[in-house]
Design an enzyme around this catalytic site. Structure first.
Site, PDB file in Angstrom:
ATOM      1  N   CYS A 140     -63.284  84.661  18.137  1.00 46.26           N
ATOM      2  CA  CYS A 140     -61.936  84.623  18.708  1.00 46.26           C
ATOM      3  C   CYS A 140     -61.487  83.236  19.140  1.00 46.26           C
ATOM      4  O   CYS A 140     -60.328  83.036  19.481  1.00 46.26           O
ATOM      5  CB  CYS A 140     -61.844  85.592  19.890  1.00 46.26           C
ATOM      6  SG  CYS A 140     -62.717  84.992  21.364  1.00 46.26           S
ATOM      7  N   GLU A 179     -73.015  67.891  12.171  1.00 40.67           N
ATOM      8  CA  GLU A 179     -72.538  67.253  13.378  1.00 40.67           C
ATOM      9  C   GLU A 179     -72.881  65.768  13.316  1.00 40.67           C
ATOM     10  O   GLU A 179     -73.987  65.410  12.921  1.00 40.67           O
ATOM     11  CB  GLU A 179     -73.235  67.866  14.589  1.00 40.67           C
ATOM     12  CG  GLU A 179     -72.304  68.569  15.507  1.00 40.67           C
ATOM     13  CD  GLU A 179     -73.049  69.275  16.616  1.00 40.67           C
ATOM     14  OE1 GLU A 179     -72.542  69.292  17.730  1.00 40.67           O
ATOM     15  OE2 GLU A 179     -74.160  69.795  16.360  1.00 40.67           O
ATOM     16  N   ASP A 208     -77.451  78.924  18.399  1.00 36.16           N
ATOM     17  CA  ASP A 208     -77.510  78.004  17.263  1.00 36.16           C
ATOM     18  C   ASP A 208     -76.704  78.495  16.062  1.00 36.16           C
ATOM     19  O   ASP A 208     -76.042  77.713  15.387  1.00 36.16           O
ATOM     20  CB  ASP A 208     -78.967  77.782  16.853  1.00 36.16           C
ATOM     21  CG  ASP A 208     -79.774  77.132  17.972  1.00 36.16           C
ATOM     22  OD1 ASP A 208     -79.174  76.382  18.764  1.00 36.16           O
ATOM     23  OD2 ASP A 208     -80.992  77.375  18.045  1.00 36.16           O
ATOM     24  N   ASP A 221     -76.710  73.187  11.856  1.00 36.81           N
ATOM     25  CA  ASP A 221     -76.879  72.774  13.241  1.00 36.81           C
ATOM     26  C   ASP A 221     -78.308  72.286  13.436  1.00 36.81           C
ATOM     27  O   ASP A 221     -79.245  72.874  12.916  1.00 36.81           O
ATOM     28  CB  ASP A 221     -76.591  73.968  14.162  1.00 36.81           C
ATOM     29  CG  ASP A 221     -76.585  73.557  15.627  1.00 36.81           C
ATOM     30  OD1 ASP A 221     -76.196  72.416  15.920  1.00 36.81           O
ATOM     31  OD2 ASP A 221     -76.978  74.372  16.467  1.00 36.81           O
TER      32      ASP A 221
END
Ligand SMILES: [Zn+2]
Length: 247
Positions: free
Chosen positions: A204, A148, A231, A63
């Protein structure tokens, strides 16, 4: 190329400092001069054999950080910031101010101009060195690198983020990761830029829209109660999404 010399058309043998020995067949050489007055010869070679690196069985999600250059999904990985650039950047501002006060074209102006150019080169070299070492290390260590697909130019328009992102040369770093992955038989997975990596709970899967606010650094998932570092959670989601795409 002969030891510490390179043979150039018309000039003959020229003494050089070799940054990296060449391999393969030399196709062409380009001579350039930097604004500070240094000469560089870049040599283009063909048939360079690159040995693919051994597989490690490890994958990672990365990230882009604002404070830290990179955040790894892998808890054992750490990354040093190119903080040493801070002093150089401060000095650059001083040099540029001093340059702006001189009469254009004067002898003092020219001296100041060279000072600025030399420091700019130094900063660029340090930054490139940092990026190359880091991208090589990551490609060696992981088989699949998930990142990303950021709209960097769009982010640079956002002024608050601009300096950091420009400083750390994120897009150059991605470029290096991709071509090195190609060389060494590794893989880079680009996650869609609209994938809400920071909002999803990696435990989850709950999507928490409140986390959109960039100032929220840690949060607790309302559904499962897990505590997240913004992050780190994002990097883990990028890893999971990247692996989903490639497999
Ligand atoms: Zn949760």
């Amino acid at each position: 190329m002969f030891g510490k010399h390179i043979k150039l058309p018309k000039l003959g043998l020229v003494k050089t400092k070799v940054s990296r020995p060449t391999s393969g067949r030399i196709l062409s050489a380009t001579v350039s001069q930097t604004p500070s007055g240094k000469y560089y010869v870049s040599v283009c070679c063909k048939e360079v054999k690159v040995v693919t690196l051994p597989k490690t069985g490890k994958s990672v999600g990365l990230d882009l950080g604002i404070k830290d250059f990179l955040i790894f999904s892998d808890p054992s990985a750490s990354i040093e910031n190119p903080k040493y650039l801070q002093n150089d950047l401060k000095q650059l501002v001083r040099f540029q101010k001093s340059l702006s006060r001189k009469t254009i074209g004067s002898c003092r102006w020219n001296k100041a101009r060279i000072k600025v150019a030399k420091l700019q080169e130094k900063i660029k070299n340090k930054r490139n060195d940092f990026l190359h070492k880091l991208s090589t290390r990551i490609i060696k260590e992981y088989d699949v690198v998930c990142i990303e697909d950021l709209n960097v130019s769009g982010m640079i328009k956002n002024h608050r983020l601009a300096r950091n992102i420009a400083d750390v040369s994120w897009s150059e770093f991605i470029r290096q990761l991709i071509y090195k992955a190609g060389w060494y038989g590794k893989e880079v997975a680009k996650v869609d830029r609209f994938f809400p990596s920071s909002q999803i709970c990696n435990i989850c899967g709950y999507k928490n829209s409140e986390v959109k606010d960039l100032s929220i650094r840690t949060w607790i998932c309302p559904k499962c109660g897990s505590m997240h570092d913004r992050d780190k959670n994002s990097a883990i989601n990028i890893l999971n999404e990247g692996l989903r795409i490639v497999t």
